[in-house]
Motif scaffolding. Structure first.
Motif, PDB file in Angstrom:
ATOM      1  N   TYR A   1      -3.756   2.621   3.870  1.00  0.00           N
ATOM      2  CA  TYR A   1      -3.388   1.289   4.454  1.00  0.00           C
ATOM      3  C   TYR A   1      -3.348   1.116   5.957  1.00  0.00           C
ATOM      4  O   TYR A   1      -3.978  -0.061   6.438  1.00  0.00           O
ATOM      5  CB  TYR A   1      -1.844   0.978   4.056  1.00  0.00           C
TER       6      TYR A   1
ATOM      7  N   ILE B   1      -7.438   0.585   6.799  1.00  0.00           N
ATOM      8  CA  ILE B   1      -7.890  -0.621   6.719  1.00  0.00           C
ATOM      9  C   ILE B   1      -7.475  -1.439   7.334  1.00  0.00           C
ATOM     10  O   ILE B   1      -8.038  -2.587   7.905  1.00  0.00           O
ATOM     11  CB  ILE B   1      -7.671  -0.881   5.072  1.00  0.00           C
ATOM     12  N   ARG B   2      -6.083  -1.557   7.692  1.00  0.00           N
ATOM     13  CA  ARG B   2      -5.457  -2.438   8.732  1.00  0.00           C
ATOM     14  C   ARG B   2      -6.298  -2.435  10.131  1.00  0.00           C
ATOM     15  O   ARG B   2      -6.726  -3.494  10.531  1.00  0.00           O
ATOM     16  CB  ARG B   2      -3.985  -1.956   8.994  1.00  0.00           C
TER      17      ARG B   2
ATOM     18  N   ASP C   1      -9.881  -3.760   9.539  1.00  0.00           N
ATOM     19  CA  ASP C   1     -10.026  -5.153   9.294  1.00  0.00           C
ATOM     20  C   ASP C   1      -9.857  -5.942  10.858  1.00  0.00           C
ATOM     21  O   ASP C   1     -10.310  -7.054  10.905  1.00  0.00           O
ATOM     22  CB  ASP C   1      -9.328  -5.638   8.437  1.00  0.00           C
TER      23      ASP C   1
ATOM     24  N   ASP D   1      -9.500  -3.332  -1.646  1.00  0.00           N
ATOM     25  CA  ASP D   1      -9.199  -4.484  -1.722  1.00  0.00           C
ATOM     26  C   ASP D   1      -7.950  -4.751  -2.328  1.00  0.00           C
ATOM     27  O   ASP D   1      -7.428  -5.846  -1.832  1.00  0.00           O
ATOM     28  CB  ASP D   1     -10.421  -5.090  -2.668  1.00  0.00           C
TER      29      ASP D   1
ATOM     30  N   ARG E   1      -5.529  -4.659   0.485  1.00  0.00           N
ATOM     31  CA  ARG E   1      -5.445  -5.941   1.413  1.00  0.00           C
ATOM     32  C   ARG E   1      -4.808  -6.910   0.911  1.00  0.00           C
ATOM     33  O   ARG E   1      -4.301  -7.685   1.600  1.00  0.00           O
ATOM     34  CB  ARG E   1      -6.950  -6.280   1.560  1.00  0.00           C
ATOM     35  N   ARG E   2      -4.924  -7.075  -0.451  1.00  0.00           N
ATOM     36  CA  ARG E   2      -3.975  -8.003  -1.202  1.00  0.00           C
ATOM     37  C   ARG E   2      -2.544  -7.841  -1.332  1.00  0.00           C
ATOM     38  O   ARG E   2      -1.894  -8.898  -1.881  1.00  0.00           O
ATOM     39  CB  ARG E   2      -4.800  -8.448  -2.443  1.00  0.00           C
TER      40      ARG E   2
END
Ligand code: GLU
Length: 283
Positions: A20, A23-24, A27, A262, A265-266
Motif C-alpha cells: 500500500y 503504491i502510494r 502513484d 489496483d 488503489r480502489r
C-alpha cells in the motif's frame, strides 16, 4: 519535480501494508510526472538479510511498479559519521552509556519511541573509550533553530515537537548499526533529493525529529504524506507471525500482483484487513 521514495528495511518480508505504501509513493510521483525511488534501508547490520533486497524488487515488479533504485544505507556510513561529527562540533551531541533497562527504570514519560530518555548522561563525564551512544541534546538544538513547522499533505501544517521524544540516539552504541534510523533516513532523503516523504502514520512522530535534524544540518526540507495504515481485524499492524501472508507468499502462490495493486488503489482490501483512518499522531 516531485520525488517520492519507498524505503523498506530488509529485516523481514514485505506485507500488504508495504505494498500500500509503495503504491502510494509510486502513484504520487507518477501523477506529477516525478520520480519514484527505492532505497534499501539496510543500516541494521545484525537484522538485515541481504537476500531480501532481491525479494523486495521481485515484489514491487509483481505489483507493476517501476522505480529508480538509489544507494542502500550500508554504503552511506561515511556520510552519517560526517553529519554526526558536525553536530558534535556544534556541541549538540553527548555520549550516553545507559542500558535499555536503566532507561526504562529512570524514565518518567513515554514518547513515540517508547520510554523518553530522562537525560541521565547529559552533562556527565562519560568515558567514550567504551561503547557509547550519541544523543541529540534536543533542548539545546531547539534553542539554536527556534520553533519549527513542517507540512503534512494530509494533516496540514504541524508545529515540530521533537521534545516529545526526548534526546534521541543519532549514533548507536551497537557498532553493527552505526547510525540511528532518524539520522540515516533524514540524510538519505536529502541526498536523494526526495521532495515528498511518503510513509505510514506510524512514523508521523518521527518527523518532528527529522525536521529538527534538517534545520540543524541546513538540509532541504521536503513535504510529508503520512498515509493511513492497513491493520488486521484486531487493529494490529500486519505481520506474518499473526497470519498475514507476505507479498512473496502471495506472488509465489500465483496471485495476480497487478490486480492486487489496483484493488488496493480502489481501497478494496482482502478479507480481515482494514484501513485505519484514525490519527496516530503524538502531538
Ligand atoms: N525503513 C523504514 C521501515 O521499513 C521506513 C522508513 C521511512 O519510510 O522513513 O519501516
Amino acid at each position: 519535480m516531485i520525488v517520492t521514495r519507498f524505503a523498506p528495511s530488509p529485516n523481514g518480508s514485505l506485507h500488504l501494508g508495504h505494498a500500500y505504501s509503495a503504491i502510494r509513493a509510486h502513484d504520487l510521483a507518477r501523477q506529477a510526472h516525478g520520480r519514484f525511488l527505492l532505497r534499501i534501508e539496510d543500516i541494521d547490520g545484525a537484522r538485515s538479510k541481504a537476500e531480501l533486497a532481491g525479494e523486495f524488487r521481485a515484489d514491487l515488479h509483481w505489483l507493476g511498479l517501476e522505480w529508480e533504485e538509489v544507494a542502500p544505507q550500508s554504503s552511506r556510513i561515511a556520510a552519517y559519521e560526517a553529519a554526526a561529527a558536525r553536530l558534535r562540533d556544534m556541541g549538540l551531541l553527548y555520549p550516553c552509556a545507559c542500558t535499555r533497562s536503566e532507561i526504562a527504570e529512570a524514565a518518567t514519560a513515554t514518547g513515540p519511541d517508547g520510554p523518553v530518555y530522562p537525560g541521565t548522561c547529559r552533562g556527565a563525564a562519560i568515558d567514550t573509550d567504551r561503547p557509547v551512544a550519541w544523543r541529540l541534546d534536543v533542548r539545546a538544538a531547539l534553542e539554536q533553530t527556534g520553533p519549527l513547522t513542517w507540512l503534512d499533505e494530509l494533516a496540514g501544517e504541524q508545529q515540530a515537537r521533537p521534545d516529545l521524544a526526548g534526546d534521541v540516539v543519532l549514533i548507536r552504541k551497537d557498532a553493527s548499526t552505526p547510525a540511528s534510523y532518524h539520522l540515516a533516513a533524514t540524510l538519505d532523503d536529502a541526498a536523494d533529493g526526495v521532495t515528498l516523504v511518503t510513509r505510514g502514520r506510524d512514523l508521523f512522530a518521527a518527523t518532528h525529529i527529522h525536521c529538527l535534524i534538517q534545520a540543524l544540518l541546513e538540509l532541504p526540507v521536503p513535504h510529508w504524506h503520512h498515509h493511513a495504515l492497513l491493520l488486521d481485524s484486531g487493529g494490529r499492524k500486519l505481520a506474518k507471525r499473526r497470519g498475514s501472508p507476505s507479498l512473496a507468499d502471495r506472488r509465489l502462490a500465483g496471485e495476480d500482483g497487478h490486480a492486487l495493486a489496483d484493488a488496493l488503489r480502489r481501497g478494496e482490501l482482502p478479507a480481515g484487513i482494514v484501513l485505519d483512518e484514525g490519527l496516530h499522531i503524538h502531538a
